[in-house]
Design a protein around this motif. Structure first.
Motif, mmCIF file in Angstrom:
data_model
loop_
_atom_site.group_PDB
_atom_site.id
_atom_site.type_symbol
_atom_site.label_atom_id
_atom_site.label_comp_id
_atom_site.label_asym_id
_atom_site.label_seq_id
_atom_site.Cartn_x
_atom_site.Cartn_y
_atom_site.Cartn_z
ATOM 1 N N ALA A 112 30.410 -11.663 -34.817
ATOM 2 C CA ALA A 112 31.828 -11.518 -35.128
ATOM 3 C C ALA A 112 31.983 -11.021 -36.557
ATOM 4 O O ALA A 112 31.246 -11.428 -37.462
ATOM 5 C CB ALA A 112 32.550 -12.851 -34.970
ATOM 6 N N ARG A 113 32.944 -10.154 -36.752
ATOM 7 C CA ARG A 113 33.272 -9.719 -38.106
ATOM 8 C C ARG A 113 34.294 -10.691 -38.671
ATOM 9 O O ARG A 113 35.372 -10.872 -38.093
ATOM 10 C CB ARG A 113 33.802 -8.295 -38.106
ATOM 11 C CG ARG A 113 33.917 -7.716 -39.514
ATOM 12 C CD ARG A 113 34.063 -6.220 -39.517
ATOM 13 N NE ARG A 113 34.071 -5.711 -40.871
ATOM 14 C CZ ARG A 113 34.202 -4.426 -41.178
ATOM 15 N NH1 ARG A 113 34.334 -3.531 -40.206
ATOM 16 N NH2 ARG A 113 34.199 -4.028 -42.429
ATOM 17 N N LYS A 163 29.481 -8.170 -29.116
ATOM 18 C CA LYS A 163 30.628 -8.883 -29.691
ATOM 19 C C LYS A 163 30.685 -10.334 -29.241
ATOM 20 O O LYS A 163 31.414 -11.136 -29.827
ATOM 21 C CB LYS A 163 31.923 -8.167 -29.321
ATOM 22 C CG LYS A 163 31.961 -6.690 -29.722
ATOM 23 C CD LYS A 163 31.704 -6.496 -31.204
ATOM 24 C CE LYS A 163 31.766 -5.031 -31.612
ATOM 25 N NZ LYS A 163 30.627 -4.238 -31.101
ATOM 26 N N THR A 164 29.952 -10.686 -28.185
ATOM 27 C CA THR A 164 29.907 -12.088 -27.763
ATOM 28 C C THR A 164 29.066 -12.932 -28.707
ATOM 29 O O THR A 164 29.217 -14.152 -28.779
ATOM 30 C CB THR A 164 29.347 -12.209 -26.344
ATOM 31 O OG1 THR A 164 28.073 -11.531 -26.291
ATOM 32 C CG2 THR A 164 30.291 -11.579 -25.335
ATOM 33 N N GLN A 182 39.035 -15.544 -30.373
ATOM 34 C CA GLN A 182 37.924 -15.147 -29.506
ATOM 35 C C GLN A 182 36.801 -16.164 -29.457
ATOM 36 O O GLN A 182 36.186 -16.382 -28.407
ATOM 37 C CB GLN A 182 37.372 -13.793 -29.949
ATOM 38 C CG GLN A 182 36.249 -13.274 -29.058
ATOM 39 C CD GLN A 182 35.819 -11.868 -29.437
ATOM 40 O OE1 GLN A 182 36.435 -11.217 -30.278
ATOM 41 N NE2 GLN A 182 34.761 -11.377 -28.823
ATOM 42 N N HIS A 183 36.514 -16.814 -30.578
ATOM 43 C CA HIS A 183 35.285 -17.608 -30.651
ATOM 44 C C HIS A 183 35.500 -19.114 -30.812
ATOM 45 O O HIS A 183 34.536 -19.867 -30.704
ATOM 46 C CB HIS A 183 34.419 -17.104 -31.807
ATOM 47 C CG HIS A 183 33.951 -15.704 -31.632
ATOM 48 N ND1 HIS A 183 32.968 -15.352 -30.743
ATOM 49 C CD2 HIS A 183 34.365 -14.548 -32.228
ATOM 50 C CE1 HIS A 183 32.773 -14.044 -30.806
ATOM 51 N NE2 HIS A 183 33.601 -13.543 -31.699
ATOM 52 N N TYR A 203 41.043 -11.021 -40.647
ATOM 53 C CA TYR A 203 40.106 -11.180 -39.532
ATOM 54 C C TYR A 203 40.208 -12.563 -38.890
ATOM 55 O O TYR A 203 39.681 -12.779 -37.804
ATOM 56 C CB TYR A 203 38.668 -10.968 -40.016
ATOM 57 C CG TYR A 203 38.397 -9.569 -40.513
ATOM 58 C CD1 TYR A 203 37.891 -8.594 -39.663
ATOM 59 C CD2 TYR A 203 38.647 -9.228 -41.836
ATOM 60 C CE1 TYR A 203 37.646 -7.302 -40.121
ATOM 61 C CE2 TYR A 203 38.411 -7.938 -42.298
ATOM 62 C CZ TYR A 203 37.914 -6.985 -41.438
ATOM 63 O OH TYR A 203 37.679 -5.713 -41.882
ATOM 64 N N PHE A 251 39.246 -13.783 -34.919
ATOM 65 C CA PHE A 251 38.011 -14.548 -34.840
ATOM 66 C C PHE A 251 38.234 -15.902 -34.178
ATOM 67 O O PHE A 251 37.501 -16.301 -33.263
ATOM 68 C CB PHE A 251 37.414 -14.740 -36.239
ATOM 69 C CG PHE A 251 36.323 -15.764 -36.300
ATOM 70 C CD1 PHE A 251 35.064 -15.490 -35.782
ATOM 71 C CD2 PHE A 251 36.563 -17.023 -36.841
ATOM 72 C CE1 PHE A 251 34.057 -16.445 -35.821
ATOM 73 C CE2 PHE A 251 35.567 -17.980 -36.885
ATOM 74 C CZ PHE A 251 34.310 -17.684 -36.374
ATOM 75 N N LEU A 292 29.419 -10.047 -41.258
ATOM 76 C CA LEU A 292 29.306 -10.345 -39.839
ATOM 77 C C LEU A 292 28.547 -11.655 -39.719
ATOM 78 O O LEU A 292 27.623 -11.907 -40.495
ATOM 79 C CB LEU A 292 28.517 -9.266 -39.096
ATOM 80 C CG LEU A 292 28.944 -7.807 -39.230
ATOM 81 C CD1 LEU A 292 27.967 -6.913 -38.470
ATOM 82 C CD2 LEU A 292 30.345 -7.616 -38.708
ATOM 83 N N LYS A 350 30.417 -1.290 -40.649
ATOM 84 C CA LYS A 350 31.172 -0.838 -39.475
ATOM 85 C C LYS A 350 30.238 -0.263 -38.414
ATOM 86 O O LYS A 350 30.394 -0.529 -37.218
ATOM 87 C CB LYS A 350 32.206 0.211 -39.891
ATOM 88 C CG LYS A 350 33.069 0.713 -38.751
ATOM 89 C CD LYS A 350 34.097 1.716 -39.253
ATOM 90 C CE LYS A 350 34.957 2.242 -38.112
ATOM 91 N NZ LYS A 350 35.956 3.236 -38.607
ATOM 92 N N PHE A 409 28.076 -3.108 -36.791
ATOM 93 C CA PHE A 409 28.890 -3.979 -35.944
ATOM 94 C C PHE A 409 29.213 -3.307 -34.608
ATOM 95 O O PHE A 409 29.251 -3.957 -33.566
ATOM 96 C CB PHE A 409 30.179 -4.360 -36.671
ATOM 97 C CG PHE A 409 31.063 -5.301 -35.911
ATOM 98 C CD1 PHE A 409 30.543 -6.467 -35.353
ATOM 99 C CD2 PHE A 409 32.417 -5.044 -35.746
ATOM 100 C CE1 PHE A 409 31.355 -7.349 -34.651
ATOM 101 C CE2 PHE A 409 33.231 -5.913 -35.052
ATOM 102 C CZ PHE A 409 32.699 -7.066 -34.501
ATOM 103 N N ALA A 410 29.408 -2.001 -34.645
ATOM 104 C CA ALA A 410 29.725 -1.265 -33.419
ATOM 105 C C ALA A 410 28.598 -1.336 -32.398
ATOM 106 O O ALA A 410 28.823 -1.199 -31.195
ATOM 107 C CB ALA A 410 30.044 0.187 -33.757
#
Length: 241
Positions: free
Chosen positions: A191-192, A187-188, A232-233, A225, A229, A198, A179, A182-183
């Motif tokens: 991805a989790r 994020k581009t 977004q991707h 997830y 995912f 990740l 966590k 990842f923070a």
């Protein structure tokens, strides 16, 4: 090479014997005990320590999945089972690998080598992420700063209080939880995809209903997830008719 100690937990005598024969093929693996259920294994582990558990899932009393959930801390775990449907849940519990019975030696060998790599990395000096910039970050390892470009990182696996960073050439372990790392990552690019993984989206080769392929590795895609995912991707990059 240091010895890796292990126990076998399985209610089937023939299954225990099969794993034992595979272990005896490797001089760096040492069996410390064999148990027909999780409770007997737990009694042993209250007084002894081992590096690795070969754990069946469907057993009388507490099953393997519930036993893992009950542990506050545990050795590394390789699940051995005849049931493929538990795979995603198992990987989200940070197991090293998931072996389907009957277990071929080649597959067994791959799994125990994963465990050995993790143990060797844990015995080395832990690393820390020092700084993240536009296309790279630094980690402190072995008294020096190592520069890792985002494009070099294939995926990151969380293991309780550690993460293992898999690059195109090496592996690095750092005392951070998934966590936290990842923070800090963009994020581009990252991805989790499950509780424990990740991925660098630029390294993905294909996506199945419940897994992501990166090179020779099959990364589990967790149900909780998956929707975010894909939205977004993936969906925005699909060719349309």
């Amino acid at each position: 090479m240091n010895t890796v100690t292990c126990i076998i937990v399985d209610d089937e005598p023939l299954a225990r014997k099969g794993i034992e024969l595979n272990i005896k093929e490797l001089d760096w693996l040492e069996i410390k005990g064999q148990f027909p259920n999780a409770m007997k294994a737990n009694e042993f582990l209250e007084k002894n320590t081992v590096d690795l558990i070969f754990l069946d899932i469907e057993m009388p009393g507490i099953n393997g999945i519930d036993y893992i959930k009950s542990l506050k801390s545990s050795p590394l775990i390789i699940l051995t089972t005849a049931y493929p449907q538990f795979a995603i849940e198992a990987f989200e519990l940070d197991v090293v690998d998931y072996l389907l019975k009957p277990i071929r030696f080649e597959r067994f060998f791959k799994a125990v080598n994963k465990a050995k790599d993790i143990l060797e990395l844990q015995s080395q000096s832990t690393t820390e992420i020092e700084k993240i910039t536009e296309d790279h970050f630094y980690i402190k390892a072995d008294r020096k700063y190592v520069k890792l470009y985002f494009k070099e990182v294939n995926y990151i696996k969380g293991m309780k209080d550690y993460v293992m960073i898999f690059t195109t050439t090496k592996k690095y372990m750092t005392a951070l939880n998934i966590k936290t790392i990842f923070a800090q990552l963009p994020k581009t690019t990252f991805a989790r995809v499950s509780k424990s993984y990740l991925v660098n989206v630029d390294t993905i080769e294909s996506i199945d209903i419940d897994s992501i392929i990166i090179g020779k590795e099959e990364i589990p895609l967790g149900n909780s997830y998956k929707e975010a995912f894909l939205e977004q991707h993936v969906k925005g990059k699909l060719f349309k008719r």
